[in-house]
Design a protein around this motif. Structure first.
Motif, PDB file in Angstrom:
ATOM      1  N   ILE A 137      -7.128   0.637  11.151  1.00  0.00           N
ATOM      2  CA  ILE A 137      -6.067   1.126  10.221  1.00  0.00           C
ATOM      3  C   ILE A 137      -6.830   2.058   9.084  1.00  0.00           C
ATOM      4  N   ALA A 138      -6.555   3.134   8.951  1.00  0.00           N
ATOM      5  CA  ALA A 138      -7.163   3.970   8.003  1.00  0.00           C
ATOM      6  C   ALA A 138      -6.243   4.293   6.800  1.00  0.00           C
ATOM      7  N   VAL A 139      -6.906   3.832   5.633  1.00  0.00           N
ATOM      8  CA  VAL A 139      -6.089   3.952   4.468  1.00  0.00           C
ATOM      9  C   VAL A 139      -6.696   5.146   3.500  1.00  0.00           C
ATOM     10  N   VAL A 140      -5.663   6.074   3.385  1.00  0.00           N
ATOM     11  CA  VAL A 140      -6.245   7.349   2.626  1.00  0.00           C
ATOM     12  C   VAL A 140      -5.346   7.527   1.148  1.00  0.00           C
ATOM     13  N   GLY A 141      -6.079   8.336   0.519  1.00  0.00           N
ATOM     14  CA  GLY A 141      -5.291   8.744  -0.862  1.00  0.00           C
ATOM     15  C   GLY A 141      -6.281   9.183  -1.861  1.00  0.00           C
ATOM     16  N   GLU A 142      -5.674   9.685  -2.944  1.00  0.00           N
ATOM     17  CA  GLU A 142      -6.630  10.309  -4.101  1.00  0.00           C
ATOM     18  C   GLU A 142      -7.546   9.001  -4.729  1.00  0.00           C
ATOM     19  N   SER A 143      -8.443   9.389  -5.394  1.00  0.00           N
ATOM     20  CA  SER A 143      -9.272   8.548  -6.193  1.00  0.00           C
ATOM     21  C   SER A 143      -8.368   7.653  -7.006  1.00  0.00           C
ATOM     22  N   GLY A 144      -8.439   6.462  -7.229  1.00  0.00           N
ATOM     23  CA  GLY A 144      -7.552   5.587  -8.349  1.00  0.00           C
ATOM     24  C   GLY A 144      -6.283   5.433  -7.708  1.00  0.00           C
ATOM     25  N   CYS A 145      -5.968   5.337  -6.267  1.00  0.00           N
ATOM     26  CA  CYS A 145      -4.658   5.187  -5.594  1.00  0.00           C
ATOM     27  C   CYS A 145      -4.668   3.568  -5.411  1.00  0.00           C
ATOM     28  N   GLY A 146      -5.676   2.855  -5.309  1.00  0.00           N
ATOM     29  CA  GLY A 146      -5.646   1.510  -4.977  1.00  0.00           C
ATOM     30  C   GLY A 146      -6.235   1.237  -3.469  1.00  0.00           C
TER      31      GLY A 146
ATOM     32  N   SER B 125       2.833  19.915 -10.218  1.00  0.00           N
ATOM     33  CA  SER B 125       1.845  19.547 -11.281  1.00  0.00           C
ATOM     34  C   SER B 125       0.562  19.022 -10.435  1.00  0.00           C
ATOM     35  N   LEU B 126      -0.787  19.378 -10.720  1.00  0.00           N
ATOM     36  CA  LEU B 126      -1.906  18.885 -10.259  1.00  0.00           C
ATOM     37  C   LEU B 126      -2.352  17.817 -10.862  1.00  0.00           C
ATOM     38  N   ASP B 127      -1.645  17.367 -11.959  1.00  0.00           N
ATOM     39  CA  ASP B 127      -2.221  16.048 -12.646  1.00  0.00           C
ATOM     40  C   ASP B 127      -1.473  14.868 -12.155  1.00  0.00           C
ATOM     41  N   MET B 128      -2.312  13.712 -11.833  1.00  0.00           N
ATOM     42  CA  MET B 128      -1.727  12.489 -11.524  1.00  0.00           C
ATOM     43  C   MET B 128      -1.340  11.698 -12.644  1.00  0.00           C
ATOM     44  N   PRO B 129      -0.136  11.141 -12.666  1.00  0.00           N
ATOM     45  CA  PRO B 129       0.217  10.105 -13.666  1.00  0.00           C
ATOM     46  C   PRO B 129      -0.856   9.049 -13.861  1.00  0.00           C
ATOM     47  N   SER B 130      -0.962   8.500 -15.406  1.00  0.00           N
ATOM     48  CA  SER B 130      -1.877   7.686 -15.601  1.00  0.00           C
ATOM     49  C   SER B 130      -0.969   6.146 -15.385  1.00  0.00           C
ATOM     50  N   LEU B 131      -2.013   5.579 -14.587  1.00  0.00           N
ATOM     51  CA  LEU B 131      -1.406   3.877 -14.464  1.00  0.00           C
ATOM     52  C   LEU B 131      -0.752   3.161 -15.682  1.00  0.00           C
ATOM     53  N   LEU B 132      -1.321   3.464 -16.737  1.00  0.00           N
ATOM     54  CA  LEU B 132      -0.799   2.931 -18.191  1.00  0.00           C
ATOM     55  C   LEU B 132       0.277   3.788 -18.655  1.00  0.00           C
ATOM     56  N   ASN B 133       0.834   4.510 -17.994  1.00  0.00           N
ATOM     57  CA  ASN B 133       2.206   5.477 -18.447  1.00  0.00           C
ATOM     58  C   ASN B 133       2.704   6.021 -17.253  1.00  0.00           C
TER      59      ASN B 133
ATOM     60  N   TYR C 249      -0.403   5.841  -2.992  1.00  0.00           N
ATOM     61  CA  TYR C 249      -0.278   6.668  -4.057  1.00  0.00           C
ATOM     62  C   TYR C 249      -0.052   5.684  -5.467  1.00  0.00           C
ATOM     63  N   LEU C 250      -0.737   5.712  -6.413  1.00  0.00           N
ATOM     64  CA  LEU C 250      -0.878   5.156  -7.570  1.00  0.00           C
ATOM     65  C   LEU C 250      -0.377   3.563  -7.180  1.00  0.00           C
ATOM     66  N   GLY C 251      -1.181   2.768  -6.419  1.00  0.00           N
ATOM     67  CA  GLY C 251      -0.882   1.592  -5.866  1.00  0.00           C
ATOM     68  C   GLY C 251       0.043   1.119  -5.101  1.00  0.00           C
ATOM     69  N   ARG C 252       0.675   2.241  -4.595  1.00  0.00           N
ATOM     70  CA  ARG C 252       1.851   1.969  -3.580  1.00  0.00           C
ATOM     71  C   ARG C 252       1.584   2.672  -2.340  1.00  0.00           C
ATOM     72  N   MET C 253       2.093   1.797  -1.307  1.00  0.00           N
ATOM     73  CA  MET C 253       2.078   2.411   0.118  1.00  0.00           C
ATOM     74  C   MET C 253       3.428   3.449  -0.050  1.00  0.00           C
ATOM     75  N   ILE C 254       3.007   4.636   0.515  1.00  0.00           N
ATOM     76  CA  ILE C 254       4.196   5.459   0.419  1.00  0.00           C
ATOM     77  C   ILE C 254       4.496   6.077   1.887  1.00  0.00           C
ATOM     78  N   GLU C 255       3.490   5.794   2.717  1.00  0.00           N
ATOM     79  CA  GLU C 255       3.909   5.985   4.288  1.00  0.00           C
ATOM     80  C   GLU C 255       2.793   5.364   5.194  1.00  0.00           C
ATOM     81  N   THR C 256       3.378   4.916   6.216  1.00  0.00           N
ATOM     82  CA  THR C 256       2.549   4.557   7.288  1.00  0.00           C
ATOM     83  C   THR C 256       2.962   4.905   8.895  1.00  0.00           C
ATOM     84  N   ASN C 257       2.390   5.443   9.760  1.00  0.00           N
ATOM     85  CA  ASN C 257       2.621   5.518  11.019  1.00  0.00           C
ATOM     86  C   ASN C 257       1.360   5.526  11.934  1.00  0.00           C
TER      87      ASN C 257
END
Length: 340
Positions: free
Chosen positions: A41-50, A279-287, A231-239
């Motif tokens: 199983i490959a887990v992908v996402g941006e830095s900080g996604c969990g 937007s290219l900016d990822m929201p903060s996990l604190l907000n 994405y931001l600590g959540r699984m948003i797609e799997t296949n």
């Protein structure tokens, strides 16, 4: 069959600061995933996604603050004695930074022989040397006698990664959590390391949880396996990885695929065409934003997305957390037929 590893409604919340400045950071939220024997199983996402946090949770390094992680149907944090030892041997981790993962003051033989003697896989140093010689041969480090005498700083990045893989295999594991195992080695060595891991998977029937931000290596090593998009600590797609890459359901994954350069423009499918984000900016996990956490960046968002967070549901042979996934897929198919 009972999954080798089953993550059930798991979440991890870290805290930072003290007193009035104390803040909660939701690193993982409501993660559900099953890993079967011999599966990649490959887990992908941006830095900080969990991604790494999930891997460390599976390996027992981080304890979930909610939910549970099961090993052969039993909560890993309730295991004791022989059952706990079986889990510790059965789940191994290959880290991203191979230099930091090895003791700089010990030779390769000292670092690799200690765990197999401690776990009574071998009885003494002579048996350890015989076993490690075979493993180094298997991972392509020849002659092994020379490498066993060296210190980590005397090896290249690719050689150290092979050492880490040999160390993981020495425990006869059932699952290897590989956290960005090729990101710090030369591009010319990546394919050989990925091929080596795929070979080990087939030879030893070892499962892999392959964590990466590189879709190219994910598609290579997990061909025939599954992909999990975070994405931001959540699984948003799997296949299945082939279905997911050729027909991405979540707009975020579509954007990830479109960001991968393609040498031959004629080979780019409509799903690989650029998807302009709001937007290219990822929201903060604190907000975190209300509703769907991706909606501030999503070009397909609607009013429902701003107030209601989507949950994973079945679509196109997999699971996706997007209110408009089916609608977007239908629009793409119609556009594709029109263009033909």
């Amino acid at each position: 069959m009972t999954p080798l590893i089953e993550i059930k409604n798991a979440g991890i919340t870290f805290t930072s600061g003290t007193g009035r400045n104390r803040q909660s950071i939701p690193a993982l939220t409501n993660v559900n995933l099953s890993i079967h024997t011999g599966e990649i199983i490959a887990v992908v996402g941006e830095s900080g996604c969990g991604k790494t946090t999930m891997g460390k949770m599976v390996a027992g390094i981080h304890r979930p603050t909610e939910g549970e992680v099961l090993y052969n149907g039993r909560n890993i944090w309730s295991l004791k004695g022989k059952d706990y030892d079986d889990y510790r041997r059965g789940v191994q981790m290959v880290h991203q930074d191979s230099f930091a993962a090895l003791n700089p003051n010990k030779t390769i033989f000292q670092s690799l022989s200690l765990p197999i003697i401690q776990h009574k896989i071998v009885k003494n140093a002579a048996e350890a040397e015989e076993m490690l010689t075979g493993l180094l041969n298997e991972v392509g480090l020849n002659p092994p006698e020379i490498f066993l005498e060296k210190y980590p700083h005397q090896l290249s990045g690719g050689q150290r990664q092979r050492i880490l893989l040999a160390r993981a295999l020495s425990m006869t594991p059932k699952l290897i959590v590989a956290d960005e195992p090729v990101s710090m080695v030369d591009v010319s060595l990546r394919i050989s390391l990925l091929s080596l891991m795929a070979k080990m998977k087939d030879k030893h029937n070892v499962s892999f949880l392959y964590i990466t931000h590189d879709l190219g290596t994910a598609r290579y090593i997990a061909a025939g396996g599954r992909i999990v998009v975070m994405y931001l600590g959540r699984m948003i797609e799997t296949n299945s990885i082939q279905q997911a890459v050729t027909h991405p359901m979540h707009p975020y994954f579509h954007a990830l695929i479109s960001a991968v350069p393609e040498a031959n423009p004629r080979r780019r499918s409509e799903y690989a065409m650029e998807l302009p984000l709001r937007s290219l900016d990822m929201p903060s996990l604190l907000n975190l934003p209300e509703g769907c956490k991706f909606h501030p960046r999503c070009p397909y968002y609607c009013e429902r997305c701003t107030r209601e967070e989507p949950v994973l549901h079945e679509a196109n042979g997999g699971l996706v957390a997007c209110h408009r996934a089916e609608e977007i897929l239908r629009e793409r198919e119609q556009n594709s037929q029109t263009s033909v």
